[in-house]
Design an enzyme around this catalytic site. Structure first.
Site, PDB file in Angstrom:
ATOM      1  N   ASP A  31       0.847  -1.199   0.000  1.00  0.00           N
ATOM      2  CA  ASP A  31       0.000   0.000   0.000  1.00  0.00           C
ATOM      3  C   ASP A  31       0.882   1.248   0.000  1.00  0.00           C
ATOM      4  OD1 ASP A  31      -2.760   1.230   0.427  1.00  0.00           O
ATOM      5  OD2 ASP A  31      -1.539   2.205   1.970  1.00  0.00           O
ATOM      6  N   TYR A  72       3.502   9.854   0.660  1.00  0.00           N
ATOM      7  CA  TYR A  72       4.301   9.200   1.714  1.00  0.00           C
ATOM      8  C   TYR A  72       5.805   9.441   1.515  1.00  0.00           C
ATOM      9  CZ  TYR A  72       0.070   6.455   2.840  1.00  0.00           C
ATOM     10  OH  TYR A  72      -1.195   6.062   3.170  1.00  0.00           O
ATOM     11  N   HIS A  99      -7.058   9.876  -2.244  1.00  0.00           N
ATOM     12  CA  HIS A  99      -6.600   9.683  -0.867  1.00  0.00           C
ATOM     13  C   HIS A  99      -7.578  10.272   0.160  1.00  0.00           C
ATOM     14  CE1 HIS A  99      -2.509   9.226   1.370  1.00  0.00           C
ATOM     15  NE2 HIS A  99      -3.494   8.893   2.163  1.00  0.00           N
TER      16      HIS A  99
HETATM   17  N1  LIG Z   1      -5.750   6.137   3.360  1.00  0.00           N
HETATM   18  C1  LIG Z   1      -5.298   6.833   4.370  1.00  0.00           C
HETATM   19  O1  LIG Z   1      -5.677   8.007   4.597  1.00  0.00           O
HETATM   20  C2  LIG Z   1      -4.312   6.206   5.319  1.00  0.00           C
HETATM   21  C3  LIG Z   1      -4.073   6.801   6.581  1.00  0.00           C
HETATM   22  C4  LIG Z   1      -3.163   6.180   7.454  1.00  0.00           C
HETATM   23  C5  LIG Z   1      -2.514   5.021   7.054  1.00  0.00           C
HETATM   24  N2  LIG Z   1      -2.716   4.472   5.799  1.00  0.00           N
HETATM   25  C6  LIG Z   1      -2.030   3.250   5.353  1.00  0.00           C
HETATM   26  O2  LIG Z   1      -2.201   2.249   6.354  1.00  0.00           O
HETATM   27  C7  LIG Z   1      -0.907   1.782   6.777  1.00  0.00           C
HETATM   28  C8  LIG Z   1      -0.980   1.313   8.226  1.00  0.00           C
HETATM   29  O3  LIG Z   1      -1.373   2.376   9.082  1.00  0.00           O
HETATM   30  P1  LIG Z   1      -0.411   3.009  10.193  1.00  0.00           P
HETATM   31  O4  LIG Z   1       0.981   2.830   9.707  1.00  0.00           O
HETATM   32  O5  LIG Z   1      -0.832   4.379  10.464  1.00  0.00           O
HETATM   33  O6  LIG Z   1      -0.727   2.179  11.508  1.00  0.00           O
HETATM   34  P2  LIG Z   1      -0.659   0.622  11.966  1.00  0.00           P
HETATM   35  O7  LIG Z   1      -0.316  -0.259  10.824  1.00  0.00           O
HETATM   36  O8  LIG Z   1      -1.900   0.371  12.729  1.00  0.00           O
HETATM   37  O9  LIG Z   1       0.524   0.654  13.013  1.00  0.00           O
HETATM   38  C9  LIG Z   1       1.862   0.794  12.609  1.00  0.00           C
HETATM   39  C10 LIG Z   1       2.731   0.805  13.862  1.00  0.00           C
HETATM   40  O10 LIG Z   1       2.606  -0.452  14.541  1.00  0.00           O
HETATM   41  C11 LIG Z   1       3.884  -1.019  14.746  1.00  0.00           C
HETATM   42  N3  LIG Z   1       3.734  -2.481  14.512  1.00  0.00           N
HETATM   43  C12 LIG Z   1       3.434  -3.073  13.341  1.00  0.00           C
HETATM   44  N4  LIG Z   1       3.362  -4.408  13.497  1.00  0.00           N
HETATM   45  C13 LIG Z   1       3.633  -4.655  14.805  1.00  0.00           C
HETATM   46  C14 LIG Z   1       3.730  -5.838  15.569  1.00  0.00           C
HETATM   47  N5  LIG Z   1       3.531  -7.047  15.012  1.00  0.00           N
HETATM   48  N6  LIG Z   1       4.040  -5.714  16.890  1.00  0.00           N
HETATM   49  C15 LIG Z   1       4.219  -4.499  17.457  1.00  0.00           C
HETATM   50  N7  LIG Z   1       4.160  -3.334  16.774  1.00  0.00           N
HETATM   51  C16 LIG Z   1       3.856  -3.417  15.458  1.00  0.00           C
HETATM   52  C17 LIG Z   1       4.803  -0.387  13.721  1.00  0.00           C
HETATM   53  O11 LIG Z   1       6.113  -0.308  14.239  1.00  0.00           O
HETATM   54  P3  LIG Z   1       7.474  -0.609  13.376  1.00  0.00           P
HETATM   55  O12 LIG Z   1       7.279  -0.068  12.007  1.00  0.00           O
HETATM   56  O13 LIG Z   1       8.504   0.131  14.147  1.00  0.00           O
HETATM   57  O14 LIG Z   1       7.686  -2.095  13.385  1.00  0.00           O
HETATM   58  C18 LIG Z   1       4.195   1.003  13.564  1.00  0.00           C
HETATM   59  O15 LIG Z   1       4.692   1.903  14.525  1.00  0.00           O
HETATM   60  C19 LIG Z   1      -0.007   2.992   6.534  1.00  0.00           C
HETATM   61  O16 LIG Z   1       1.350   2.659   6.573  1.00  0.00           O
HETATM   62  C20 LIG Z   1      -0.517   3.416   5.181  1.00  0.00           C
HETATM   63  O17 LIG Z   1      -0.007   2.566   4.157  1.00  0.00           O
HETATM   64  C21 LIG Z   1      -3.634   5.047   4.945  1.00  0.00           C
END
Ligand SMILES: NC(=O)c1ccc[n+]([C@@H]2O[C@H](COP(=O)([O-])OP(=O)(O)OC[C@H]3O[C@@H](n4cnc5c(N)ncnc54)[C@H](OP(=O)(O)O)[C@@H]3O)[C@@H](O)[C@H]2O)c1
Length: 325
Positions: A50, A55, A117
């Site tokens: 994704d 980004y 987005h």
């Molecule tokens: N469409 C939109 O408006 C929108 C908005 C926000 C996000 N997104 C997309 O959704 C993706 C995911 O959302 P997000 O990055 O905000 O939040 P998330 O995936 O809920 O959380 C990511 C965080 O969790 C940690 N993590 C991941 N797996 C883990 C595990 N197994 N154990 C412990 N900690 C863990 C990661 O740390 P580390 O990386 O340090 O391991 C990171 O700090 C984004 O990267 C993006 O691609 C889209």
């Protein structure tokens, strides 16, 4: 359980676990970090990444894809790549230019899914614009006056030109989705919205499902390390006793239980991690099943709490989160 689901009513599939690639908040993303994460993800079996233009990490994804294709580990057609149209490029003249820029960064000639987005157009910027988020003196995004229906038409043109296989929406509310459905010539096949154990986001999910769209949960782990976490807000979700209990009884980690919960709700998930062991852990969710009782217990954590409320757009006429309409 299948590791892929159909993409809307279109022919084609989307892997239910993808790698999120948004690495930082409010700064330029770390592309090298994401290159390493993408390499680790492909080795761990991920076939869905994704991405988004804003980004700043697409060049890293592109380098990793190129390396893995060269090694013979994957072919381009094995991968499902999503990218998104950023808010400062809603001018219909800029839409295809942005997608072409994303394709250059990703080193590919098409993506699988191109999403708008956010529905909140910001002041036009070219691809080398000074900022991804032009702000006024009150710290609010400076809006642009492009009509969502016109932006969608430009997105349709991208699909017609073969630059993306599918098109969809992100962060649109029900009335905005309805406006697109009523005016489109190509229907959106997918919608990406925030979903976590604290935020079931049920109204928009049910609505989009009824309209034949595939739903992707962003921030599926509740974005536990987000810098804007304030006291009084729920979380981090990993501390919830219900999750600890189910995790212990299943012999799976808490993140695995959460991701499995979303998948059993019929969602695609895109957890972000740059840590190789977590990247592996987050896709190792297909060898266990949550019972109805466990699903109900996890569902009881819902607090209707949105971590991505996008306050800089709260005055925008297309701000999507004022109500459930
Ligand atoms: N469409 C939109 O408006 C929108 C908005 C926000 C996000 N997104 C997309 O959704 C993706 C995911 O959302 P997000 O990055 O905000 O939040 P998330 O995936 O809920 O959380 C990511 C965080 O969790 C940690 N993590 C991941 N797996 C883990 C595990 N197994 N154990 C412990 N900690 C863990 C990661 O740390 P580390 O990386 O340090 O391991 C990171 O700090 C984004 O990267 C993006 O691609 C889209």
């Amino acid at each position: 359980m299948s590791k892929t689901v159909p993409i809307g009513n279109a022919s084609g599939i989307i892997p239910v676990v993808g790698l999120g690639t948004w690495t930082v908040f409010g700064q330029q993303g770390n592309s090298d970090e994401v290159e390493r994460a993408t390499l680790a993800a492909i080795d761990a079996g991920y076939r869905h990444i994704d991405c988004a233009w804003n980004y700043g990490t697409q060049p890293g994804v592109g380098k990793a894809l190129e390396a893995k294709i060269k090694e013979g580990v994957i072919k381009r057609e094995d991968m499902f790549l999503t990218t998104k149209l950023w808010d400062t490029h809603h001018n219909p003249c800029l839409v295809i230019e942005e997608l072409r820029d994303s394709l250059r960064q990703l080193k590919t000639d098409y993506v699988d899914l191109f999403l708008i987005h956010w529905p909140t157009a910001l002041k036009d910027q070219d691809m080398s614009g000074e900022t991804i988020c032009p702000l006024d003196e009150n710290g609010k995004g400076i809006p642009a006056d492009h009509k969502l229906e016109d932006v969608w038409k430009a997105v349709e043109e991208c699909q017609k030109a073969g630059l993306t296989k599918h098109i969809g929406l992100s962060n649109f509310n029900k009335s905005q989705v309805t406006r697109i459905l009523n005016s489109c010539s190509i229907r959106p096949v997918a919608s990406q919205v925030e979903v976590s154990p604290y935020f079931s986001n049920r109204p928009i999910l049910d609505f989009c499902k009824e309209k034949g769209m595939t739903l992707t949960a962003y921030a599926p782990l509740g974005a536990p390390n987000r810098p804007w976490h304030e006291s009084g807000q729920p979380g981090p979700v990993f501390d919830e006793p219900i999750l600890k209990e189910i995790s212990a009884s299943k012999g799976k980690s808490i993140p695995q239980v959460i991701l499995r919960f979303h998948i059993q709700r019929g969602l695609v998930v895109i957890p972000k991690s740059i840590t190789p062991s977590r990247i592996k852990e987050n896709i190792d969710v297909f060898d266990f099943q949550l019972s109805e009782e466990e699903m109900t217990k996890i569902a009881s954590l819902d607090r209707n709490f949105r971590a991505f409320a996008e306050p800089i757009a709260s005055n925008h006429r297309e701000y999507p989160f004022n109500d459930d309409s």
